[in-house]
Enzyme design. Structure first.
Site, PDB file in Angstrom:
ATOM      1  N   GLY A   8     -15.978  -1.363  13.134  1.00  0.00           N
ATOM      2  CA  GLY A   8     -15.117  -1.936  12.084  1.00  0.00           C
ATOM      3  C   GLY A   8     -13.796  -1.190  12.016  1.00  0.00           C
ATOM      4  N   TYR A 142     -22.565  -7.494  -3.049  1.00  0.00           N
ATOM      5  CA  TYR A 142     -21.973  -6.311  -2.416  1.00  0.00           C
ATOM      6  C   TYR A 142     -22.688  -5.049  -2.910  1.00  0.00           C
ATOM      7  CZ  TYR A 142     -18.203  -2.906  -1.372  1.00  0.00           C
ATOM      8  OH  TYR A 142     -17.466  -1.838  -0.929  1.00  0.00           O
TER       9      TYR A 142
HETATM   10  N1  SER Z   1     -12.963  -1.747  -2.899  1.00  0.00           N
HETATM   11  C1  SER Z   1     -14.261  -2.361  -3.023  1.00  0.00           C
HETATM   12  C2  SER Z   1     -14.171  -3.685  -3.669  1.00  0.00           C
HETATM   13  O1  SER Z   1     -13.354  -3.842  -4.538  1.00  0.00           O
HETATM   14  C3  SER Z   1     -15.156  -1.482  -3.822  1.00  0.00           C
HETATM   15  O2  SER Z   1     -15.827  -0.612  -3.006  1.00  0.00           O
HETATM   16  O3  SER Z   1     -14.938  -4.546  -3.354  1.00  0.00           O
END
Ligand code: SER
Length: 320
Positions: A8, A142
């Site tokens: 990545g 997430y």
């Molecule tokens: N920067 C990420 C997000 O906003 C958080 O880990 O999804």
């Protein structure tokens, strides 16, 4: 640690982590890889660059063997707001890349670094001074991936002795590659808006405090943790790390101090609002400080000076 694979490498963090690691370990010892190398071709000028999908375990393992890799930095991630648009895909990519990293590392005796996130926390987590070890019941896919990833990485360490390490990154602010689909992205985009148009429309409501960090500190966090003496690590997956916490009107004020004509208004995105409301206001990162010497250098003021300088120069050269 001598030969590192960054998976990545074309992303927001990977694109700066790769040159940073090459400065430390030597250009030919740090292999960059991405699913699509078009956007990160320049990483192939200084050192090795390989194009493969991290979900393709066969190709992934071939690259690890070809370069005799002994550490994998798995920077593959579909971020929080994008994840809500396609949760199944987010699980497939985020967990698939991690599982391949762990299994290939096990087979080839590599260490593994994978970032976790403030997104691993949820609404039932204490919001202020969020402890290292606390309730983790995230409400985004997430976050579910991040908690699962932390547990899976600790499991591989305990069960197989695999050297897995991780930090819970806050919003990362940077000026090389834009983030995409994250809830904290506004804190990067605001600087581009300030330079290009002297205005910005904020997708998060006023008063939304979130942890943040400038990229140079994030790069040091990765390397310092991976270089840390394992005997001193009580935790592994994953450490709270933060450098600052602010809400939208505070970053706006920091920019207005330097660009008085800058204006900001709000057009709140309901998905990002809900996500950000479920994340900590600020984390307690004392375990990282004690166990491996975490010590961030940048704050909102110094970061704002640097961001406006770098993005201003790019704009003057017509690069953005
Ligand atoms: N920067 C990420 C997000 O906003 C958080 O880990 O999804």
């Amino acid at each position: 640690m001598k030969r590192i694979l960054v998976v990545g490498a074309g992303g927001q963090i990977g694109s700066e982590l790769t040159p940073h690691l090459r400065n430390i370990y030597g250009d030919s010892n740090v292999i960059a890889s991405d699913i699509n190398c078009c956007a990160c071709k320049q990483l192939g000028e200084a050192g090795p660059l390989e194009e493969f999908d991290a979900l393709d375990g066969k190709k992934f393992a071939e690259v690890v063997k070809k370069y005799k890799v002994d550490a994998i930095y798995n920077m593959v991630a579909l971020l929080s707001a994008t994840g809500e648009k396609n949760p199944q895909l987010a699980w497939k990519i985020n967990m698939g890349a991690l599982l391949n990293s762990l299994d290939i590392a096990l087979e080839n005796k590599c260490a593994v670094f994978t970032p976790s996130s403030i997104g691993a926390f949820g609404p039932s987590t204490p919001m202020d001074n969020t402890p290292q070890d606390t309730v983790m019941r995230p409400t985004t896919i997430y976050g579910v991936c991040k908690v699962s990833g932390e547990m899976l990485s600790d499991y591989y360490f305990q069960r197989f002795g695999l050297d897995t390490r991780s930090v819970r990154f806050p919003g990362i602010i940077s000026n090389v590659t834009l983030p995409g689909g994250g809830t904290t992205d506004y804190a990067v985009e605001i600087y581009y808006g300030a330079i290009k148009e002297k205005k910005f429309t904020c997708p998060l409501p006023q008063g939304t405090f979130l942890d943040m960090m400038y990229m140079p500190d994030a790069l040091n966090a990765c390397v310092d943790l991976m270089e840390a003496d394992p005997c001193k690590l009580v935790h592994r997956n994953s450490f709270n790390v933060s450098a600052m916490s602010f809400e939208p009107s505070q970053i706006m004020a920091a920019i207005q101090k330097r660009i008085p004509e800058f204006i900001m208004d709000y057009d709140v995105d309901p998905v990002k609002k809900a996500i950000s409301a479920s994340w900590p206001n600020y984390m307690d990162d004392s375990c990282a400080r004690e166990e491996w010497g975490w010590n961030p250098k940048w704050n909102l003021e110094t970061m704002t000076d640097d961001m406006l300088k770098v993005i201003g120069e790019k704009h003057a050269k017509g690069l953005i």
